[in-house]
Design a protein around this motif. Structure first.
Motif, PDB file in Angstrom:
ATOM      1  N   GLU A 142      44.445  49.557  23.567  1.00  0.00           N
ATOM      2  CA  GLU A 142      44.457  48.878  22.360  1.00  0.00           C
ATOM      3  C   GLU A 142      45.546  47.943  22.485  1.00  0.00           C
ATOM      4  O   GLU A 142      45.159  46.853  21.770  1.00  0.00           O
ATOM      5  CB  GLU A 142      45.022  50.021  21.162  1.00  0.00           C
ATOM      6  N   LYS A 143      46.647  48.035  23.219  1.00  0.00           N
ATOM      7  CA  LYS A 143      47.560  47.074  23.250  1.00  0.00           C
ATOM      8  C   LYS A 143      46.771  45.675  24.190  1.00  0.00           C
ATOM      9  O   LYS A 143      47.147  44.538  23.808  1.00  0.00           O
ATOM     10  CB  LYS A 143      48.697  47.598  24.119  1.00  0.00           C
ATOM     11  N   PHE A 144      46.118  46.136  25.063  1.00  0.00           N
ATOM     12  CA  PHE A 144      45.266  45.022  25.653  1.00  0.00           C
ATOM     13  C   PHE A 144      44.518  44.379  24.736  1.00  0.00           C
ATOM     14  O   PHE A 144      44.396  43.155  24.862  1.00  0.00           O
ATOM     15  CB  PHE A 144      44.551  45.548  26.824  1.00  0.00           C
ATOM     16  N   ASN A 145      44.047  44.943  23.992  1.00  0.00           N
ATOM     17  CA  ASN A 145      43.082  44.185  23.030  1.00  0.00           C
ATOM     18  C   ASN A 145      43.580  43.467  22.110  1.00  0.00           C
ATOM     19  O   ASN A 145      43.204  42.302  21.612  1.00  0.00           O
ATOM     20  CB  ASN A 145      42.245  45.399  22.207  1.00  0.00           C
ATOM     21  N   ARG A 146      44.769  43.801  21.633  1.00  0.00           N
ATOM     22  CA  ARG A 146      45.846  43.212  20.743  1.00  0.00           C
ATOM     23  C   ARG A 146      46.251  41.844  21.500  1.00  0.00           C
ATOM     24  O   ARG A 146      46.246  40.724  20.663  1.00  0.00           O
ATOM     25  CB  ARG A 146      47.076  43.867  20.206  1.00  0.00           C
ATOM     26  N   ILE A 147      46.653  42.071  22.707  1.00  0.00           N
ATOM     27  CA  ILE A 147      46.827  40.797  23.588  1.00  0.00           C
ATOM     28  C   ILE A 147      45.941  39.732  23.317  1.00  0.00           C
ATOM     29  O   ILE A 147      45.983  38.465  23.270  1.00  0.00           O
ATOM     30  CB  ILE A 147      47.518  41.235  25.011  1.00  0.00           C
ATOM     31  N   ARG A 148      44.396  40.225  24.035  1.00  0.00           N
ATOM     32  CA  ARG A 148      43.485  39.296  23.824  1.00  0.00           C
ATOM     33  C   ARG A 148      43.241  38.777  22.526  1.00  0.00           C
ATOM     34  O   ARG A 148      42.895  37.484  22.687  1.00  0.00           O
ATOM     35  CB  ARG A 148      42.309  40.099  24.297  1.00  0.00           C
ATOM     36  N   ASP A 149      43.285  39.389  21.453  1.00  0.00           N
ATOM     37  CA  ASP A 149      43.009  38.769  20.170  1.00  0.00           C
ATOM     38  C   ASP A 149      44.110  37.696  19.980  1.00  0.00           C
ATOM     39  O   ASP A 149      43.847  36.674  19.359  1.00  0.00           O
ATOM     40  CB  ASP A 149      42.955  39.602  19.144  1.00  0.00           C
ATOM     41  N   HIS A 150      45.364  37.986  20.302  1.00  0.00           N
ATOM     42  CA  HIS A 150      46.340  37.077  20.020  1.00  0.00           C
ATOM     43  C   HIS A 150      46.151  35.979  20.770  1.00  0.00           C
ATOM     44  O   HIS A 150      46.436  34.822  20.175  1.00  0.00           O
ATOM     45  CB  HIS A 150      47.715  37.744  20.442  1.00  0.00           C
ATOM     46  N   LEU A 151      45.911  35.906  21.913  1.00  0.00           N
ATOM     47  CA  LEU A 151      45.732  34.853  23.065  1.00  0.00           C
ATOM     48  C   LEU A 151      44.539  34.087  22.349  1.00  0.00           C
ATOM     49  O   LEU A 151      44.800  32.973  22.397  1.00  0.00           O
ATOM     50  CB  LEU A 151      45.358  35.204  24.351  1.00  0.00           C
ATOM     51  N   ASP A 152      43.441  34.545  21.865  1.00  0.00           N
ATOM     52  CA  ASP A 152      42.368  33.858  21.274  1.00  0.00           C
ATOM     53  C   ASP A 152      42.626  33.182  20.079  1.00  0.00           C
ATOM     54  O   ASP A 152      42.420  31.944  19.917  1.00  0.00           O
ATOM     55  CB  ASP A 152      41.070  34.816  20.890  1.00  0.00           C
ATOM     56  N   GLY A 153      43.583  33.749  19.258  1.00  0.00           N
ATOM     57  CA  GLY A 153      44.043  32.924  18.013  1.00  0.00           C
ATOM     58  C   GLY A 153      45.026  31.992  18.294  1.00  0.00           C
ATOM     59  O   GLY A 153      45.028  30.690  17.622  1.00  0.00           O
ATOM     60  N   MET A 154      45.575  32.266  19.428  1.00  0.00           N
ATOM     61  CA  MET A 154      46.805  31.154  19.734  1.00  0.00           C
ATOM     62  C   MET A 154      46.002  29.694  20.331  1.00  0.00           C
ATOM     63  O   MET A 154      46.248  28.743  20.101  1.00  0.00           O
ATOM     64  CB  MET A 154      47.513  31.632  20.771  1.00  0.00           C
ATOM     65  N   LEU A 155      44.936  30.118  21.031  1.00  0.00           N
ATOM     66  CA  LEU A 155      44.243  29.157  21.615  1.00  0.00           C
ATOM     67  C   LEU A 155      43.636  28.055  20.640  1.00  0.00           C
ATOM     68  O   LEU A 155      43.398  26.946  20.562  1.00  0.00           O
ATOM     69  CB  LEU A 155      43.305  29.353  22.637  1.00  0.00           C
ATOM     70  N   THR A 156      42.861  28.912  19.543  1.00  0.00           N
ATOM     71  CA  THR A 156      42.189  28.203  18.483  1.00  0.00           C
ATOM     72  C   THR A 156      43.133  27.457  17.533  1.00  0.00           C
ATOM     73  O   THR A 156      43.151  26.313  17.179  1.00  0.00           O
ATOM     74  CB  THR A 156      41.216  29.173  17.633  1.00  0.00           C
ATOM     75  N   ASP A 157      44.408  27.999  17.322  1.00  0.00           N
ATOM     76  CA  ASP A 157      45.580  27.300  16.582  1.00  0.00           C
ATOM     77  C   ASP A 157      45.861  25.838  17.566  1.00  0.00           C
ATOM     78  O   ASP A 157      46.110  25.045  16.871  1.00  0.00           O
ATOM     79  CB  ASP A 157      46.683  28.145  16.357  1.00  0.00           C
ATOM     80  N   MET A 158      45.955  26.104  18.790  1.00  0.00           N
ATOM     81  CA  MET A 158      46.237  24.751  19.548  1.00  0.00           C
ATOM     82  C   MET A 158      45.323  23.701  19.482  1.00  0.00           C
ATOM     83  O   MET A 158      45.547  22.402  19.122  1.00  0.00           O
ATOM     84  CB  MET A 158      46.390  25.291  20.966  1.00  0.00           C
ATOM     85  N   ALA A 159      43.901  24.129  19.136  1.00  0.00           N
ATOM     86  CA  ALA A 159      42.797  23.339  19.213  1.00  0.00           C
ATOM     87  C   ALA A 159      43.071  22.334  17.724  1.00  0.00           C
ATOM     88  O   ALA A 159      42.780  21.306  17.889  1.00  0.00           O
ATOM     89  CB  ALA A 159      41.657  23.850  19.463  1.00  0.00           C
ATOM     90  N   LYS A 160      43.324  23.387  16.755  1.00  0.00           N
ATOM     91  CA  LYS A 160      43.397  22.738  15.476  1.00  0.00           C
ATOM     92  C   LYS A 160      44.607  21.715  15.470  1.00  0.00           C
ATOM     93  O   LYS A 160      44.543  20.646  14.808  1.00  0.00           O
ATOM     94  CB  LYS A 160      43.689  23.887  14.350  1.00  0.00           C
ATOM     95  N   ASN A 161      45.538  22.049  16.010  1.00  0.00           N
ATOM     96  CA  ASN A 161      46.956  21.112  16.043  1.00  0.00           C
ATOM     97  C   ASN A 161      46.590  19.871  16.854  1.00  0.00           C
ATOM     98  O   ASN A 161      47.173  18.781  16.525  1.00  0.00           O
ATOM     99  CB  ASN A 161      48.089  22.064  16.666  1.00  0.00           C
ATOM    100  N   LEU A 162      45.836  20.128  17.961  1.00  0.00           N
ATOM    101  CA  LEU A 162      45.605  18.630  18.677  1.00  0.00           C
ATOM    102  C   LEU A 162      44.549  17.845  18.145  1.00  0.00           C
ATOM    103  O   LEU A 162      44.689  16.712  18.225  1.00  0.00           O
ATOM    104  CB  LEU A 162      44.801  19.281  20.065  1.00  0.00           C
ATOM    105  N   TYR A 163      43.557  18.501  17.244  1.00  0.00           N
ATOM    106  CA  TYR A 163      42.657  17.796  16.569  1.00  0.00           C
ATOM    107  C   TYR A 163      42.619  17.405  15.070  1.00  0.00           C
ATOM    108  O   TYR A 163      42.005  16.840  14.461  1.00  0.00           O
ATOM    109  CB  TYR A 163      41.155  18.300  16.876  1.00  0.00           C
TER     110      TYR A 163
END
Length: 337
Positions: free
Chosen positions: A316-337
């Motif tokens: 479950e913790k690995f899944n939470r880390i995966r989902d957090h990284l996915d969200g962080m990357l999409t947030d970075m894309a929003k801030n870049l564009y």
């Protein structure tokens, strides 16, 4: 490139009327570089045609496929003696020097000698790990990309994870994994990503939360999600960072006929592993702590509470880390564009 002036086995001819020799099926692996160079090995001393050149491989045992035979023969690295390992490293360093550093001076030759000694120690450590571990290397320099390698279009690769930021932009996670180890257990293929590092920076899960030291975890989750054609029922087992050029520790080995050298270099490991005893014990079967980033209790044989808290994570913790990284990357894309 073909060797010159060295013994190559001549074609065997059967004399008329002689009995036909027994047919033996063999599997060989041909590793061909883009520049036309290929991998050859020499037959060991004491064997027929000792010193002759041959492709790596060997006999196909009863019931084996060609692929299974090549995998078994490929494990020969773990069986190399110390002199053979040193000879392999010396040949590689000499080849690299001749191709890239012609006319190297005194200081450069000193540095090359240091690199050569460190490589012998590092490969010796990896060799001991492979011998004792339930996880075995299955891929090196594995590309994560949906575009074929221009130098080797047929090389194995894994399609990248693609994330949508909700604003018409797509985030693709591409890169190259140093090494992938796997172990099959209970119908699953457990995947471990290994990265070779220089320096002494420690892995800290708190930094991953802020987007640091997350490269190997991104690769691991990509292999788990998109690597089904290579890893059946792939499941994340963890990431390990191997310090390839530290001031190595020494460990005393037992003095038996099949023991390792008495002073064997030990290389530190960092990382995060799946919190399942069958997994981390398979990585370090004797519970020494030498081959995993864990400390084991001498009393219980299990990881100490401190190392378990910092270096183990349940599914479950690995899944939470995966989902957090996915969200962080999409947030970075929003801030870049």
């Amino acid at each position: 490139q073909w060797p010159r002036g060295l013994p190559v086995r001549a074609r065997l001819r059967r004399a008329p009327g002689r009995m036909t020799r027994k047919h033996t099926e063999v599997a060989v692996g041909i590793l061909l570089r883009a520049d036309g160079a290929l991998l050859l090995s020499t037959r060991p001393a004491g064997k027929p045609y000792a010193g002759y050149w041959e492709f790596p491989g060997g006999k196909i045992e009863a019931g084996e496929s060609v692929e299974q035979a090549l995998r078994r023969e490929g494990s020969a690295f773990a069986k190399l003696t110390q002199p053979q390992l040193e000879q392999q490293v010396e040949s590689l360093v000499q080849e690299y020097t001749a191709a890239n550093l012609p006319g190297a001076g005194v200081r450069m030759n000193y540095l090359l000698g240091r690199i050569q000694r460190n490589l012998v120690g590092l490969l010796g450590f990896i060799q001991r790990d492979v011998r004792q571990s339930g996880f075995q290397p299955v891929a090196f320099e594995l590309r994560i990309d949906d575009r074929p390698d221009s130098d080797d279009p047929d090389a194995p690769r894994v399609d990248p994870v693609q994330l949508d930021d909700g604003m018409g932009h797509t985030v693709r996670i591409v890169g190259t994994v140093d090494r992938v180890d796997t172990m099959e257990l209970g119908g699953k293929t457990y995947i471990r990503v290994v990265d070779y590092k220089t320096g002494t920076k420690k892995f800290d899960l708190r930094e991953v939360y802020y987007g640091l030291d997350c490269q190997m975890l991104l690769y691991l989750f990509t292999l788990e999600r998109n690597g089904g054609h290579l890893f059946s029922q792939g499941t994340a087992a963890g990431v390990e960072y191997l310090w390839a050029d530290p001031a190595p520790e020494n460990i005393i080995r037992p003095e038996t006929d099949d023991a390792e050298p008495s002073q064997a270099q030990n290389y530190p490991l960092e990382g995060l592993l799946l919190d399942e005893p069958s997994i981390y014990h398979a990585m370090d079967t004797r519970g020494t702590g030498a081959f995993v980033p864990l400390s084991f209790s001498a009393k219980t044989g299990e990881p100490t509470a401190q190392s378990a808290k910092a270096r183990l994570a349940d599914r479950e913790k690995f899944n939470r880390i995966r989902d957090h990284l996915d969200g962080m990357l999409t947030d970075m894309a929003k801030n870049l564009y």
